[in-house]
Enzyme design. Sequence first.
Site, mmCIF file in Angstrom:
data_model
loop_
_atom_site.group_PDB
_atom_site.id
_atom_site.type_symbol
_atom_site.label_atom_id
_atom_site.label_comp_id
_atom_site.label_asym_id
_atom_site.label_seq_id
_atom_site.Cartn_x
_atom_site.Cartn_y
_atom_site.Cartn_z
ATOM 1 N N TRP A 17 15.033 8.000 -3.835
ATOM 2 C CA TRP A 17 13.780 8.721 -4.033
ATOM 3 C C TRP A 17 13.900 9.583 -5.292
ATOM 4 C CZ3 TRP A 17 9.514 7.966 -1.114
ATOM 5 C CH2 TRP A 17 8.449 8.849 -1.289
ATOM 6 N N HIS A 51 18.097 4.918 6.736
ATOM 7 C CA HIS A 51 18.396 6.243 7.287
ATOM 8 C C HIS A 51 17.303 6.680 8.257
ATOM 9 C CE1 HIS A 51 15.462 7.281 4.187
ATOM 10 N NE2 HIS A 51 15.230 8.366 4.891
ATOM 11 N N ASP A 53 14.929 10.020 9.724
ATOM 12 C CA ASP A 53 14.424 11.370 9.487
ATOM 13 C C ASP A 53 14.425 12.116 10.815
ATOM 14 O OD1 ASP A 53 13.824 10.608 6.901
ATOM 15 O OD2 ASP A 53 11.645 10.754 7.140
ATOM 16 N N HIS A 57 13.133 17.544 8.878
ATOM 17 C CA HIS A 57 12.843 17.093 7.511
ATOM 18 C C HIS A 57 11.505 17.669 7.017
ATOM 19 C CE1 HIS A 57 12.967 14.681 3.977
ATOM 20 N NE2 HIS A 57 12.237 13.672 4.396
ATOM 21 N N HIS A 162 4.244 12.113 7.851
ATOM 22 C CA HIS A 162 5.491 12.637 8.413
ATOM 23 C C HIS A 162 5.205 13.689 9.498
ATOM 24 C CE1 HIS A 162 7.821 10.947 4.950
ATOM 25 N NE2 HIS A 162 8.788 10.921 5.836
ATOM 26 N N GLU A 174 13.866 4.643 8.072
ATOM 27 C CA GLU A 174 13.366 4.233 6.760
ATOM 28 C C GLU A 174 14.434 3.450 6.000
ATOM 29 O OE1 GLU A 174 10.406 8.086 6.218
ATOM 30 O OE2 GLU A 174 12.473 8.258 5.517
HETATM 31 ZN ZN LIG Z 1 13.814 10.021 5.010
#
Ligand SMILES: [Zn+2]
Length: 210
Positions: A17, A51, A53, A57, A162, A174
């Site tokens: 990212w 990964h 979240d 987060h 989110h 993700e």
């Molecule tokens: Zn993430």
Amino acid sequence: LKIYDVSLTITPSLPVWPGDPQVDLHRVSKMEDGAVCNISHLTLGVHTGTHVDAPYHFLPNGGRVDALPLEALIGPALVLEVPETCTAIGAAELHAAGLPGRVERVLFKSRNSNLWSSEKEFYREFVAILPDAAEMLVATGVRLVGMDYLSVAPFNNAVRTHEILLGAGVVLLEGLNLADVPAGLYTLYCLPLKLGGADGAPARTVLIGA
Ligand SMILES: [Zn+2]
């Protein structure tokens, strides 16, 4: 039984990212230099590659990754495919894809999965879940939602999707690579690193087909 490894391989060339730490994986002890064994050093953001979240987060008082319930991370999972022409998953697209009335874990397979074999740069136009679809997933009672790019939410509108999902206690998975996985029902095994107090963690993830 067929085991599908839907995890990305973590290397320094894996896209991350924008603004997240680059992966640094290199040996600090080398047998060819006389060391008794090889030892590698690893630096990475917790949202690297495949990964999860944790609520923390996006929610200041949300749960941390080491407290995620293993019951959500392991169990039956539906790989739901959206067409190549789908650029975003809203409630209409979700309806068209045939989301069942009751499903605990949904992994979205989109054209994103094709990016992993070639793309070396972060791709901003990835297919993601819009807030109205997130609401629909929560109403269905899902415990885990997976996406085949580095976020469940659109690049320029990350917060709302989110908040809806994490706020409802849905675990987000993700960075899946579902390119080789036909749509259908599997058993998911997702085991994130047990990082104390963290907002996410890399997770080796496999699907087992019947
Ligand atoms: Zn993430």
